[in-house]
Enzyme design. Structure first.
Site, PDB file in Angstrom:
ATOM      1  CG  ASN A 214      -0.233  -0.066   2.522  1.00  0.00           C
ATOM      2  OD1 ASN A 214       0.450   0.873   2.913  1.00  0.00           O
ATOM      3  ND2 ASN A 214      -0.374  -1.197   3.231  1.00  0.00           N
ATOM      4  NE  ARG A 215      -0.725   6.171  -3.476  1.00  0.00           N
ATOM      5  CZ  ARG A 215      -1.531   7.154  -3.863  1.00  0.00           C
ATOM      6  NH1 ARG A 215      -2.807   6.903  -4.109  1.00  0.00           N
ATOM      7  NH2 ARG A 215      -1.068   8.374  -4.010  1.00  0.00           N
TER       8      ARG A 215
END
Length: 405
Positions: A214-215
Site C-alpha cells: 500500500n502507499r
C-alpha cells in the site's frame, strides 16, 4: 510559559534579522533568559552589540569563541549551551542554514550548536519567494520536519526584493506563541512510560520480485514516535519498509510482512503503557509465494489470479488480550468515515481511534500534513484542522497522556 525558561536565539544572514532585537526584547520581558548565537553573515544585518545589550548576555559569533573578540573561552561551548537551553529558535532561518541543518553541516556557530542541542529546535524561515519555493529548499524543510524540527512557515506579502509571495518572517507575536506551544509540547509528561508505535506499510510477497502493498509513507507513525520520545517516553517503533530516518532516542524494529509485524508487536506489547497502531497492515496475503520470479509467458495470454487469505488481525487480538495499555487504532476511510471508524473502535475494544480520509486535501499519502478526527470510546468526536503530522501527533499524545493518568 516563558518565565524562567532558557531560550537560545540563532540569527543567520537574512534581511529579516533586523527584527530579531525586538524578539529578544519580548522574550526578556516575558521573564526568559536569552542567549544569542550568530552567523558571520548575520552581522551584516544586525549588530552583535545590540543583541548582547538586549539579551543581557554575551553573543557568540564564531565557531571558536575567544579567538577574536568573541566571548566564550570554553572549548565545548556548544555542548554547554546545548544543554542549557529549553528551546532554540533560529530566526531568520535562511535557505543556507536550512540546507546545512538538513544534511548535518556545522561550519558556523549556529549550525554547530544546532547539532549539539538537547532541546527542541524551532526554525522560522525567511527568504525571497523563489528561494522558499525552490524544490531543494522544500526538500530540506521536509527532511528537517522528519528529523523532529518544528518549522514555522513564512508569511506571504511584499518582500524586500519587491516581489510578492511567501517568505516574510512571521510577526514577533506569532513567533512568541510558537515558542510557547513548543515549550508546552516539550513537557516530559510521558517520562517513565513505555510507548509502542507501529508505522508504514506491510509488503506481502507474491514472488521474490513482486508484492502486494500500500502507499503508506510511515510519516504519521514516525511523528508519533518522535513526539513520544521528546516527551520523555521510552519508545519502540515497529515499522514496515519506509525511507525515513529513525527519530532520536527511539528503538526501531524493521519488519516487512503483516505476519512479521504481528510477531514483533506481540513480543513488545506486554511492557507497553500505550500502543499506537498507525501502521497500514495488509488485510490479505497470498496463500502461496513463488520461490522464483513468475514469468509473463507462464500466464499464456490468460488472466492471472492470486489466491489470498486473511492476515492475522493484530489490533483485534490486542483489544481482546489487552488489560493495561491504552490502545489507539487508525482508520483510513473514503466514505462513511465516522460511522466505520466508530464501529472499528467498538469491535476492537480501542480507547481511541484516529480517522482520516486520503481524498481530503492535506491528508493524503506521503504528505507532511494531516487532517484527523479523534474518536474516543465514550463517543466524543473531535475533528482537528489541517496541521503538520508532528502537531497531529502531539494532539493524539495529549489524549493518550490523559488516559494513562
Amino acid at each position: 510559559m516563558l518565565k524562567n525558561k532558557h531560550i537560545i536565539v540563532g540569527v543567520t544572514g537574512g534581511i529579516a534579522a533586523y527584527k530579531i532585537p525586538m524578539l529578544v526584547r519580548e522574550f526578556r520581558k516575558a521573564g526568559a533568559g536569552v542567549k544569542v548565537v550568530m552567523s558571520e553573515a548575520a552581522k551584516e544585518f544586525v549588530s552583535p552589540l545590540t543583541l548582547s545589550t538586549l539579551s543581557n548576555n554575551d553573543v557568540i559569533i564564531g565557531t571558536f569563541p575567544g579567538t577574536r573578540s568573541n566571548v566564550l573561552d570554553a572549548k565545548t561551548w556548544h555542548i554547554n549551551l546545548g544543554q542549557w537551553g529549553d528551546v532554540m529558535v533560529i530566526a531568520p532561518a535562511t535557505a543556507n542554514v536550512l540546507a546545512k541543518l538538513a544534511h548535518g553541516y556545522s561550519d558556523d556557530a549556529v549550525s554547530t550548536l544546532a547539532l549539539a542541542l538537547r532541546c527542541p529546535l524551532l526554525l522560522s524561515p525567511s527568504m525571497d519567494v523563489d528561494m522558499w519555493e525552490h524544490p531543494a529548499t522544500q526538500e530540506n524543510v521536509t527532511r528537517l520536519r522528519e528529523m523532529g524540527c518544528i518549522v514555522l512557515p513564512p508569511e506571504g506579502g511584499e518582500l524586500a526584493s519587491g516581489l510578492v509571495g511567501a517568505g516574510r518572517l512571521p510577526e514577533i507575536a506569532e513567533i512568541l506563541r510558537s515558542v510557547e506551544r513548543v515549550l508546552d509540547s516539550a513537557r516530559l509528561d510521558l517520562k517513565g512510560r513505555n510507548i509502542l508505535v507501529t508505522a508504514g506499510p506491510t509488503y506481502e510477497p507474491i514472488d521474490p520480485v513482486r508484492f502486494i502493498g500500500n502507499r503508506s509513507s510511515g510519516k504519521m507513525g514516525f511523528a508519533l514516535a518522535n513526539a513520544s520520545a521528546q516527551r520523555g517516553a521510552s519508545v519502540t517503533l515497529v515499522t514496515g519498509r519506509v525511507h525515513l530516518p529513525t527519530p532520536k532516542h527511539v528503538k526501531r524494529i524493521d519488519v516487512e510482512t503483516a505476519e512479521q509485524m504481528y510477531r514483533a508487536v506481540m513480543r513488545q506489547q506486554k511492557k507497553a503503557d500505550a500502543i499506537i497502531m498507525s501502521a497500514a497492515v495488509a488485510d490479505f496475503t497470498p496463500v502461496t509465494t513463488s520461490v522464483k520470479k513468475i514469468k509473463k509467458f507462464q500466464a499464456d495470454g490468460r488472466a492471472m489470479s492470486i489466491e489470498l487469505k486473511k492476515t492475522r488481525d493484530v489490533l483485534q487480538e490486542l483489544g481482546a488480550k489487552n488489560s493495561r495499555s491504552v490502545l489507539v487504532g487508525f482508520a483510513l476511510e473514503t466514505d462513511h468515515g465516522v460511522e466505520n471508524a466508530t464501529r472499528k473502535l467498538k469491535e476492537k475494544k480501542l480507547d481511541l481511534i484516529v480517522l482520516n480520509n486520503p481524498r481530503e486535501e492535506g491528508a493524503g499519502f506521503d504528505v507532511d500534513t494531516n487532517v484527523v478526527t479523534i474518536i474516543s470510546k465514550n463517543g466524543r468526536v473531535e475533528k482537528l484542522k489541517k496541521m503538520p503530522k508532528y502537531d497531529a501527533a502531539q494532539e493524539i499524545l495529549n489524549r493518550v497522556a490523559r488516559l494513562m493518568k
